[in-house]
Each structure stands twice: as structure tokens, then as C-alpha cells.
Motif scaffolding. Structure first.
Motif, PDB file in Angstrom:
ATOM      1  N   GLU A  11       0.853  -1.181   0.000  1.00  0.00           N
ATOM      2  CA  GLU A  11       0.000   0.000   0.000  1.00  0.00           C
ATOM      3  C   GLU A  11       0.892   1.236   0.000  1.00  0.00           C
ATOM      4  OE1 GLU A  11      -3.216   2.250   2.834  1.00  0.00           O
ATOM      5  OE2 GLU A  11      -2.991   0.081   3.018  1.00  0.00           O
ATOM      6  N   ILE A  12       0.637   2.129  -0.935  1.00  0.00           N
ATOM      7  CA  ILE A  12       1.430   3.357  -1.045  1.00  0.00           C
ATOM      8  C   ILE A  12       0.763   4.432  -0.200  1.00  0.00           C
ATOM      9  CG2 ILE A  12       2.388   5.076  -2.611  1.00  0.00           C
ATOM     10  CD1 ILE A  12       3.508   2.267  -3.017  1.00  0.00           C
ATOM     11  N   SER A  13       1.325   4.680   0.966  1.00  0.00           N
ATOM     12  CA  SER A  13       0.786   5.698   1.866  1.00  0.00           C
ATOM     13  C   SER A  13       1.418   7.051   1.544  1.00  0.00           C
ATOM     14  CB  SER A  13       1.054   5.318   3.319  1.00  0.00           C
ATOM     15  OG  SER A  13       2.438   5.296   3.556  1.00  0.00           O
ATOM     16  N   ASP A  14       0.911   8.071   2.198  1.00  0.00           N
ATOM     17  CA  ASP A  14       1.436   9.418   1.980  1.00  0.00           C
ATOM     18  C   ASP A  14       2.893   9.526   2.440  1.00  0.00           C
ATOM     19  OD1 ASP A  14      -0.925  10.311   0.873  1.00  0.00           O
ATOM     20  OD2 ASP A  14      -1.712  11.062   2.786  1.00  0.00           O
ATOM     21  N   SER A  15       3.228   8.836   3.531  1.00  0.00           N
ATOM     22  CA  SER A  15       4.613   8.901   4.022  1.00  0.00           C
ATOM     23  C   SER A  15       5.574   8.227   3.060  1.00  0.00           C
ATOM     24  CB  SER A  15       4.722   8.274   5.413  1.00  0.00           C
ATOM     25  OG  SER A  15       4.412   6.901   5.359  1.00  0.00           O
ATOM     26  N   VAL A  16       5.148   7.124   2.423  1.00  0.00           N
ATOM     27  CA  VAL A  16       5.993   6.448   1.433  1.00  0.00           C
ATOM     28  C   VAL A  16       6.171   7.349   0.214  1.00  0.00           C
ATOM     29  CG1 VAL A  16       6.155   4.483  -0.142  1.00  0.00           C
ATOM     30  CG2 VAL A  16       5.385   4.140   2.209  1.00  0.00           C
ATOM     31  N   ARG A  17       5.068   7.952  -0.234  1.00  0.00           N
ATOM     32  CA  ARG A  17       5.132   8.856  -1.394  1.00  0.00           C
ATOM     33  C   ARG A  17       6.058  10.038  -1.098  1.00  0.00           C
ATOM     34  NH1 ARG A  17       2.065   8.905  -5.613  1.00  0.00           N
ATOM     35  NH2 ARG A  17       0.493   7.588  -4.643  1.00  0.00           N
ATOM     36  N   GLU A  18       5.963  10.575   0.104  1.00  0.00           N
ATOM     37  CA  GLU A  18       6.812  11.703   0.506  1.00  0.00           C
ATOM     38  C   GLU A  18       8.288  11.300   0.548  1.00  0.00           C
ATOM     39  OE1 GLU A  18       7.010  14.109   4.572  1.00  0.00           O
ATOM     40  OE2 GLU A  18       5.024  14.182   3.622  1.00  0.00           O
ATOM     41  N   HIS A  19       8.553  10.097   1.058  1.00  0.00           N
ATOM     42  CA  HIS A  19       9.940   9.614   1.138  1.00  0.00           C
ATOM     43  C   HIS A  19      10.536   9.419  -0.258  1.00  0.00           C
ATOM     44  CE1 HIS A  19      13.390   7.707   3.033  1.00  0.00           C
ATOM     45  NE2 HIS A  19      13.307   6.750   2.135  1.00  0.00           N
ATOM     46  N   VAL A  20       9.762   8.852  -1.179  1.00  0.00           N
ATOM     47  CA  VAL A  20      10.239   8.656  -2.552  1.00  0.00           C
ATOM     48  C   VAL A  20      10.504  10.004  -3.205  1.00  0.00           C
ATOM     49  CG1 VAL A  20       9.578   7.825  -4.843  1.00  0.00           C
ATOM     50  CG2 VAL A  20       9.166   6.397  -2.848  1.00  0.00           C
ATOM     51  N   GLU A  21       9.603  10.948  -3.036  1.00  0.00           N
ATOM     52  CA  GLU A  21       9.797  12.283  -3.619  1.00  0.00           C
ATOM     53  C   GLU A  21      11.022  12.969  -3.036  1.00  0.00           C
ATOM     54  OE1 GLU A  21       6.103  14.330  -3.069  1.00  0.00           O
ATOM     55  OE2 GLU A  21       5.106  13.181  -4.644  1.00  0.00           O
ATOM     56  N   GLN A  22      11.264  12.779  -1.748  1.00  0.00           N
ATOM     57  CA  GLN A  22      12.447  13.374  -1.106  1.00  0.00           C
ATOM     58  C   GLN A  22      13.730  12.767  -1.681  1.00  0.00           C
ATOM     59  OE1 GLN A  22      12.817  12.388   2.995  1.00  0.00           O
ATOM     60  NE2 GLN A  22      14.617  13.674   3.316  1.00  0.00           N
ATOM     61  N   LYS A  23      13.769  11.445  -1.832  1.00  0.00           N
ATOM     62  CA  LYS A  23      14.969  10.786  -2.351  1.00  0.00           C
ATOM     63  C   LYS A  23      15.239  11.157  -3.810  1.00  0.00           C
ATOM     64  CE  LYS A  23      16.513   8.468   1.093  1.00  0.00           C
ATOM     65  NZ  LYS A  23      17.828   8.736   1.643  1.00  0.00           N
ATOM     66  N   LEU A  24      14.180  11.366  -4.575  1.00  0.00           N
ATOM     67  CA  LEU A  24      14.358  11.656  -5.999  1.00  0.00           C
ATOM     68  C   LEU A  24      14.452  13.149  -6.293  1.00  0.00           C
ATOM     69  CD1 LEU A  24      11.965   8.984  -7.536  1.00  0.00           C
ATOM     70  CD2 LEU A  24      14.427   8.838  -7.148  1.00  0.00           C
ATOM     71  N   SER A  25      14.250  14.006  -5.296  1.00  0.00           N
ATOM     72  CA  SER A  25      14.342  15.449  -5.530  1.00  0.00           C
ATOM     73  C   SER A  25      15.769  15.864  -5.889  1.00  0.00           C
ATOM     74  CB  SER A  25      13.853  16.220  -4.309  1.00  0.00           C
ATOM     75  OG  SER A  25      14.712  15.992  -3.215  1.00  0.00           O
ATOM     76  N   LYS A  26      16.769  15.161  -5.343  1.00  0.00           N
ATOM     77  CA  LYS A  26      18.167  15.462  -5.672  1.00  0.00           C
ATOM     78  C   LYS A  26      18.433  15.213  -7.158  1.00  0.00           C
ATOM     79  CE  LYS A  26      21.952  12.848  -4.870  1.00  0.00           C
ATOM     80  NZ  LYS A  26      22.946  12.081  -4.131  1.00  0.00           N
ATOM     81  N   LEU A  27      17.823  14.159  -7.697  1.00  0.00           N
ATOM     82  CA  LEU A  27      18.011  13.860  -9.118  1.00  0.00           C
ATOM     83  C   LEU A  27      17.440  14.976  -9.986  1.00  0.00           C
ATOM     84  CD1 LEU A  27      17.083  10.067  -9.200  1.00  0.00           C
ATOM     85  CD2 LEU A  27      19.339  11.088  -9.096  1.00  0.00           C
ATOM     86  N   ALA A  75      16.219   3.906  -0.961  1.00  0.00           N
ATOM     87  CA  ALA A  75      17.494   4.630  -0.984  1.00  0.00           C
ATOM     88  C   ALA A  75      18.506   3.957  -1.901  1.00  0.00           C
ATOM     89  CB  ALA A  75      18.054   4.732   0.428  1.00  0.00           C
ATOM     90  N   LYS A  76      18.573   2.624  -1.877  1.00  0.00           N
ATOM     91  CA  LYS A  76      19.513   1.895  -2.747  1.00  0.00           C
ATOM     92  C   LYS A  76      19.174   2.105  -4.219  1.00  0.00           C
ATOM     93  CE  LYS A  76      20.593  -1.808   0.499  1.00  0.00           C
ATOM     94  NZ  LYS A  76      20.436  -3.237   0.802  1.00  0.00           N
ATOM     95  N   ALA A  77      17.888   2.030  -4.560  1.00  0.00           N
ATOM     96  CA  ALA A  77      17.478   2.220  -5.949  1.00  0.00           C
ATOM     97  C   ALA A  77      17.769   3.649  -6.414  1.00  0.00           C
ATOM     98  CB  ALA A  77      16.001   1.898  -6.110  1.00  0.00           C
ATOM     99  N   ALA A  78      17.515   4.635  -5.555  1.00  0.00           N
ATOM    100  CA  ALA A  78      17.775   6.036  -5.915  1.00  0.00           C
ATOM    101  C   ALA A  78      19.271   6.264  -6.130  1.00  0.00           C
ATOM    102  CB  ALA A  78      17.241   6.965  -4.840  1.00  0.00           C
ATOM    103  N   LYS A  79      20.095   5.656  -5.291  1.00  0.00           N
ATOM    104  CA  LYS A  79      21.547   5.807  -5.436  1.00  0.00           C
ATOM    105  C   LYS A  79      22.036   5.178  -6.733  1.00  0.00           C
ATOM    106  CE  LYS A  79      25.817   5.103  -2.873  1.00  0.00           C
ATOM    107  NZ  LYS A  79      26.427   4.584  -1.655  1.00  0.00           N
ATOM    108  N   LYS A  80      21.502   4.007  -7.079  1.00  0.00           N
ATOM    109  CA  LYS A  80      21.896   3.345  -8.332  1.00  0.00           C
ATOM    110  C   LYS A  80      21.436   4.145  -9.553  1.00  0.00           C
ATOM    111  CE  LYS A  80      22.012  -1.402  -6.655  1.00  0.00           C
ATOM    112  NZ  LYS A  80      21.380  -2.738  -6.775  1.00  0.00           N
ATOM    113  N   LEU A  81      20.232   4.708  -9.488  1.00  0.00           N
ATOM    114  CA  LEU A  81      19.745   5.516 -10.609  1.00  0.00           C
ATOM    115  C   LEU A  81      20.585   6.780 -10.756  1.00  0.00           C
ATOM    116  CD1 LEU A  81      17.670   5.766 -12.864  1.00  0.00           C
ATOM    117  CD2 LEU A  81      16.222   7.029 -11.277  1.00  0.00           C
ATOM    118  N   ASP A  82      20.985   7.384  -9.660  1.00  0.00           N
ATOM    119  CA  ASP A  82      21.857   8.553  -9.705  1.00  0.00           C
ATOM    120  C   ASP A  82      23.179   8.202 -10.389  1.00  0.00           C
ATOM    121  OD1 ASP A  82      22.749  11.190  -9.222  1.00  0.00           O
ATOM    122  OD2 ASP A  82      23.689  10.568  -7.334  1.00  0.00           O
ATOM    123  N   ALA A  83      23.753   7.056 -10.052  1.00  0.00           N
ATOM    124  CA  ALA A  83      25.006   6.632 -10.677  1.00  0.00           C
ATOM    125  C   ALA A  83      24.815   6.374 -12.171  1.00  0.00           C
ATOM    126  CB  ALA A  83      25.544   5.375  -9.988  1.00  0.00           C
TER     127      ALA A  83
END
Length: 118
Positions: A11-27, A75-83
Motif C-alpha cells: 500500500e502506497i501511503s502518503d509517508s511512502v510517497r513523501e519519502h520517494v519524492e524526497q529521495k528523488l528530488s536530488k536527481l 534509498a539503494k534504488a535512488a543511489k543506483k539511478l543517480d550513478a
């Protein structure tokens, strides 16, 4: 940047959505031409798997991360996508630079013959 987030057996909750957006904002700040990212969070066999897919400058890039807990997997997926994005950006920048042309070195005997030694 548009983030399409979907979950399989999660289930994609608001906190999960917020965390994903935070991790991908650097990209988004490092790669302004990045338009959209598809994020899929799945739970299989007690492990979370996060897959991030995007198109960047004519190439489709994907990265995935697995962990027992969802947030480290994101976090691991975001780091790999950044690389992967950095690697692709390097390839594109490398094509802009002029490659050095190898020249034949002068042979010392030819240089000496051309000199006036008198």
C-alpha cells in the motif's frame, strides 16, 4: 519532475510517497532535463524491491534496490539511478570533446640529417 508511483502487494501511503519524492528530488536538481520517473515498489518473499525507470537524453535507464525494509530499498534504488544518470551524462559530455589525434613522432635520424652541422 513527475513521479509515477505504484505498488505491488504494497500500500502506497502518503509517508511512502513523501519519502520517494524526497529521495528523488536530488536527481531533479542535478538533471534538469529529467521529466518523469516510474517507481514500482513490490513485496515478494518478504523482501521489498524498488524499481526506478526513466528516459534520459534518448536512453532508457533503470535501477533497482532490494532490502528487508522498504525505506533502505528506496534509498539503494535512488543511489543506483543517480550513478546511472551520472554515467550517461558523462557519455554525452565525452562526445562533445574533441578527441586527440595521434601524430607520428619525428625520427631523430631524420632531424639530424636536416640539420646543418658545419
Amino acid at each position: 519532475m513527475k513521479i509515477k508511483l505504484s505498488g505491488h502487494h504494497v500500500e502506497i501511503s502518503d509517508s511512502v510517497r513523501e519519502h520517494v519524492e524526497q529521495k528523488l528530488s536530488k536527481l531533479a536538481s542535478h538533471f534538469p532535463s529529467l521529466i518523469a520517473i516510474d517507481a514500482i515498489i513490490a513485496k515478494e518473499h518478504g523482501e521489498f524491491e524498488v524499481e526506478l525507470v526513466t528516459n534520459y537524453e534518448g536512453s532508457r535507464l533503470a535501477a533497482s534496490g532490494k532490502d528487508q525494509v522498504m525505506y533502505p530499498a528506496i534509498a539503494k534504488a535512488a543511489k543506483k539511478l543517480d550513478a546511472a544518470l551520472m554515467h550517461r551524462k558523462g557519455q554525452l559530455k565525452d562526445d562533445l570533446h574533441k578527441k586527440p589525434v595521434a601524430t607520428a613522432p619525428e625520427i631523430a635520424a631524420e632531424v639530424i640529417q636536416g640539420m646543418d652541422l658545419t
